[in-house]
Enzyme design. Sequence first.
Site, PDB file in Angstrom:
ATOM      1  N   ASP A   8       5.504  -1.713   3.937  1.00 57.86           N
ATOM      2  CA  ASP A   8       5.339  -0.449   3.831  1.00 57.86           C
ATOM      3  C   ASP A   8       5.630   0.212   2.501  1.00 57.86           C
ATOM      4  OD1 ASP A   8       8.163  -0.268   3.491  1.00 57.86           O
ATOM      5  OD2 ASP A   8       8.612   0.882   5.285  1.00 57.86           O
ATOM      6  N   HIS A   9       6.085   1.261   2.361  1.00 56.79           N
ATOM      7  CA  HIS A   9       6.074   1.974   0.932  1.00 56.79           C
ATOM      8  C   HIS A   9       7.379   1.357   0.252  1.00 56.79           C
ATOM      9  CE1 HIS A   9       7.780   4.426   3.901  1.00 56.79           C
ATOM     10  NE2 HIS A   9       8.705   4.895   3.230  1.00 56.79           N
ATOM     11  N   CYS A  65       9.708  -4.423   3.990  1.00 62.44           N
ATOM     12  CA  CYS A  65       9.875  -2.968   4.062  1.00 62.44           C
ATOM     13  C   CYS A  65      11.088  -2.764   3.370  1.00 62.44           C
ATOM     14  CB  CYS A  65      10.029  -2.295   5.505  1.00 62.44           C
ATOM     15  SG  CYS A  65      11.448  -3.032   6.388  1.00 62.44           S
ATOM     16  N   THR A  67      14.518  -2.285   4.093  1.00 65.58           N
ATOM     17  CA  THR A  67      15.444  -3.289   4.273  1.00 65.58           C
ATOM     18  C   THR A  67      14.957  -4.670   4.842  1.00 65.58           C
ATOM     19  OG1 THR A  67      15.634  -2.415   6.635  1.00 65.58           O
ATOM     20  CG2 THR A  67      17.108  -1.513   5.043  1.00 65.58           C
ATOM     21  N   HIS A  98      14.806 -24.882  11.285  1.00 66.12           N
ATOM     22  CA  HIS A  98      15.220 -24.756  12.723  1.00 66.12           C
ATOM     23  C   HIS A  98      14.351 -24.032  13.361  1.00 66.12           C
ATOM     24  CE1 HIS A  98      19.639 -26.670  12.097  1.00 66.12           C
ATOM     25  NE2 HIS A  98      18.558 -27.443  11.561  1.00 66.12           N
ATOM     26  N   HIS A 133      14.662 -28.763  18.376  1.00 61.67           N
ATOM     27  CA  HIS A 133      14.299 -27.264  18.019  1.00 61.67           C
ATOM     28  C   HIS A 133      12.889 -26.780  18.784  1.00 61.67           C
ATOM     29  CE1 HIS A 133      17.504 -26.972  15.176  1.00 61.67           C
ATOM     30  NE2 HIS A 133      17.167 -27.997  14.596  1.00 61.67           N
TER      31      HIS A 133
HETATM   32  C1  RB5 Z   1      11.273   3.576   4.984  1.00 64.13           C
HETATM   33  O1  RB5 Z   1      11.914   4.662   4.186  1.00 64.13           O
HETATM   34  C2  RB5 Z   1      12.224   2.647   5.697  1.00 64.13           C
HETATM   35  O2  RB5 Z   1      12.756   3.125   6.646  1.00 64.13           O
HETATM   36  C3  RB5 Z   1      11.639   1.318   5.691  1.00 64.13           C
HETATM   37  O3  RB5 Z   1      11.150   0.760   4.746  1.00 64.13           O
HETATM   38  C4  RB5 Z   1      12.518   0.252   6.349  1.00 64.13           C
HETATM   39  O4  RB5 Z   1      13.672  -0.060   5.584  1.00 64.13           O
HETATM   40  C5  RB5 Z   1      12.768   0.249   8.018  1.00 64.13           C
HETATM   41  O5  RB5 Z   1      13.411  -0.664   8.389  1.00 64.13           O
END
Ligand code: RB5
Length: 148
Positions: A8-9, A65, A67, A98, A133
């Site tokens: 994503d961005h 993304c 996080t 694993h 596993h």
């Molecule tokens: C986008 O702003 C953010 O929420 C996304 O990239 C991610 O961190 C979500 O888990």
Amino acid sequence: MKIAIGADHGGFQAKEALISYLQSKGFDVKNLGTNSEASVDYPDFAQKVCQEILNAQADLGVLICGTGIGISIAANRFKGIRAALLYSDDVARLAKLHNNANIAVFGGRTMSVQEMKQRLDIFLNTEFEGGRHIRRLEKLDVVGECFR
Ligand code: RB5
């Protein structure tokens, strides 16, 4: 080896860097977007990469993304996908050894590109151990059916 990559961005810039890095190492990389910093929804890019793997158009995937959490949750809803958030070098090794993870996930706002490159190298150079596993991975799909 074919690698499908999406973000994503929050992961766009890291994705661009990882595409160049993987191509420089000779991997066949398919970029499934997003291709700008405009705000998008991470489940859409998780779906694109998961479908590429489940349709045998790619061997492995990379998702990013902000996080790495949202896009991991989205990817792991696809039966047959084992997406692992590689938050350390040791985890990068164990995720393949694993869990036979088929998607490496990173956090564009929580990890440096250098950390991602190092963890990708470890992930790609580790083989699944098999043995006990295999039974555990098989149970993932059974449990998935039960909770549906
Ligand atoms: C986008 O702003 C953010 O929420 C996304 O990239 C991610 O961190 C979500 O888990």
